[in-house]
Design an enzyme around this catalytic site. Structure first.
Site, PDB file in Angstrom:
ATOM      1  N   ASP A 149     113.087 -11.159  90.851  1.00 13.23           N
ATOM      2  CA  ASP A 149     111.780 -11.719  90.500  1.00 13.23           C
ATOM      3  C   ASP A 149     111.660 -12.033  89.005  1.00 13.23           C
ATOM      4  OD1 ASP A 149     109.187 -12.508  91.081  1.00 13.23           O
ATOM      5  OD2 ASP A 149     108.639 -10.646  92.094  1.00 13.23           O
TER       6      ASP A 149
ATOM      7  N   ASP B  36     103.311 -17.658  94.948  1.00 13.84           N
ATOM      8  CA  ASP B  36     103.337 -16.967  96.242  1.00 13.84           C
ATOM      9  C   ASP B  36     102.542 -17.686  97.326  1.00 13.84           C
ATOM     10  OD1 ASP B  36     104.759 -15.165  94.822  1.00 13.84           O
ATOM     11  OD2 ASP B  36     103.410 -13.468  95.153  1.00 13.84           O
TER      12      ASP B  36
HETATM   13  C1  GLA Z   1     106.057 -11.758  93.112  1.00 15.92           C
HETATM   14  C2  GLA Z   1     106.908 -12.501  94.147  1.00 15.92           C
HETATM   15  C3  GLA Z   1     106.508 -12.024  95.534  1.00 15.92           C
HETATM   16  C4  GLA Z   1     106.718 -10.527  95.656  1.00 15.92           C
HETATM   17  C5  GLA Z   1     105.939  -9.803  94.558  1.00 15.92           C
HETATM   18  C6  GLA Z   1     106.283  -8.327  94.492  1.00 15.92           C
HETATM   19  O1  GLA Z   1     104.728 -12.110  93.195  1.00 15.92           O
HETATM   20  O2  GLA Z   1     106.745 -13.873  94.027  1.00 15.92           O
HETATM   21  O3  GLA Z   1     107.247 -12.707  96.536  1.00 15.92           O
HETATM   22  O4  GLA Z   1     108.087 -10.236  95.543  1.00 15.92           O
HETATM   23  O5  GLA Z   1     106.208 -10.355  93.270  1.00 15.92           O
HETATM   24  O6  GLA Z   1     105.590  -7.647  93.477  1.00 15.92           O
END
Ligand code: GLA
Length: 402
Positions: A149, A204
């Protein structure tokens, strides 16, 4: 002799600088990830029950192989002596290796999450400065997939950070799929193919068809917003290097029509198919959407081409995905809240796709049509094609040369 020595040196140098393991994802990876439904509420029992369900629901047979634990699996601090990452002792009292072994015993593969920054997005220890140590740890645990990430990365160069982790995995010698998750901020499609097998292309996902969820400092996106954001980067996707449209929300709150449209579009876009729902509580409809082998075959097609948007007429998008053996997948997606009847005259819609070098003139070549979801023959491209597309739903066709 000298020439052979030079050739050998070149080969050795090339393989030493190659950063990722090759051919781990010749078709888009398929699996399950904990984040969309469980966030950091994950534990050993959930992993084991999910692995069981992947097998018992038919998902494994349909191709879902990777069980990926997202953020929240770690203890809040690294081991004070070794600096190693450790599993949360309450959530995973028997450690990570125990769940990896269980998942492997089911014939599945195991994935973990970490972050290029100093902390993960949920505040757990990030990998910055520990790349090689963490990679060795993952190899020792025998994991098969790493999602990486992009939180807490102020001042860090994305291209360098992802290349470093990719190299660390390579040095640790266990073939591990490397899934970049920097949300498309630094155009990973332009540089990540030698580094990883997939890269997120947006922020997301949110479990709605076309809303935007505003969290204040950031926003999550409904299905159509993710599709629209990055429809123009299809030339960067292909076998072993995929545009990742995010973990799916099928079976996590949308209507059956919306779930079908969402799943179909992820297949058309050659996106990785990572389910994000609670596999222990699935309706029949959710299972039948997620495991439809004919729809999945379009996603997994060896040609590895991401669909292009051929037409937007009224509220219906027409998407075309060239497949191997000169076949084609065509998806009509209805964005509106009303049922729409489409009339599509193939003769007026020749295919001329410069990315996949596919050219089809339906006036000269006839294709038979199969309605993929309904599993019925639906005539040929000689005639006007008509169909009813329910609100927020799709009609998906597979065309085969007659
Ligand atoms: C980010 C990523 C998500 C998830 C969260 C976890 O937002 O884009 O897909 O992995 O972190 O904290």
């Amino acid at each position: 002799m000298k020439k052979i020595a030079l050739l050998l040196t070149i080969i050795v140098t090339l393989s030493a600088t190659a950063q990722k393991f090759q051919n781990l994802a010749l078709s888009p990876p398929m699996g399950w990830n904990s984040w969309n439904t469980f966030a950091t509420n994950i534990n050993e029992k959930l992993v084991m029950e999910t692995a069981d369900m992947m097998v018992n629901s038919g998902m494994k047979d349909a191709g879902y192989i990777y069980l990926v634990l997202d953020d929240g699996w770690m203890a809040m601090e690294r081991d004070s002596v070794t600096g190693n990452l450790i599993a949360d002792p309450v959530k995973f009292p028997n450690g990570i290796k125990k769940v990896v072994d269980y998942v492997h015993s089911k014939g599945l593969k195991f994935g973990l999450y970490n972050c290029a920054g100093t902390k993960t997005c949920a505040g757990y220890p990030g990998t910055r400065g520990y790349e090689y140590q963490d990679a060795r740890q993952y190899a020792a645990w025998e994991i098969d997939y790493l999602k990486y990430d992009w939180c807490s990365t102020d001042g860090i160069n994305a291209k360098e950070a992802y290349a470093t982790m990719s190299k660390a995995l390579k040095v640790a010698k266990r073939p591990i799929i490397f899934s970049l998750c920097e949300w498309g901020n630094n155009n990973p499609w332009e540089w990540a193919a030698p580094v990883g097998q997939l890269w997120r292309i947006s922020g997301d996902i949110y479990n709605c068809f076309d809303c935007i969820k505003d969290w204040g400092t950031w926003k999550s996106l409904g299905v159509t917003h993710i599709i629209d954001a990055r429809k123009n980067i299809r030339q960067y996707a292909g076998p072993d290097h995929w545009n990742d449209f995010d973990m799916m929300e099928v079976g996590h709150g949308m209507s059956v029509n919306e779930d079908r449209a969402h799943f179909t579009m992820w297949c058309m876009l050659a996106s990785p198919l990572i389910a994000g729902n609670d596999l222990r509580h699935m309706t029949k409809e959710t299972i039948s959407i997620l495991t439809d082998k004919d729809v999945i075959a379009i996603n997994q097609d060896k040609k590895g081409v991401q669909a292009y948007l051929e037409q937007q007429l009224d509220s219906v998008d027409t998407w075309i995905k060239p497949l191997e053996n000169n076949e084609l997948a065509i998806c009509f997606m209805n964005r509106s809240q009303k049922t729409v009847t489409i009339n599509y005259n193939f003769q007026q819609h020749p295919v001329n796709d410069t990315v996949s070098k596919t050219v089809v003139d339906f006036a000269k070549t006839n294709f038979s049509i199969t309605d993929v979801w309904k599993k019925i023959k639906a005539g040929s491209t000689r005639k006007l094609f008509s169909a009813v597309v329910p609100a927020h739903d799709v009609v998906l066709l597979r065309l085969k040369q007659e």
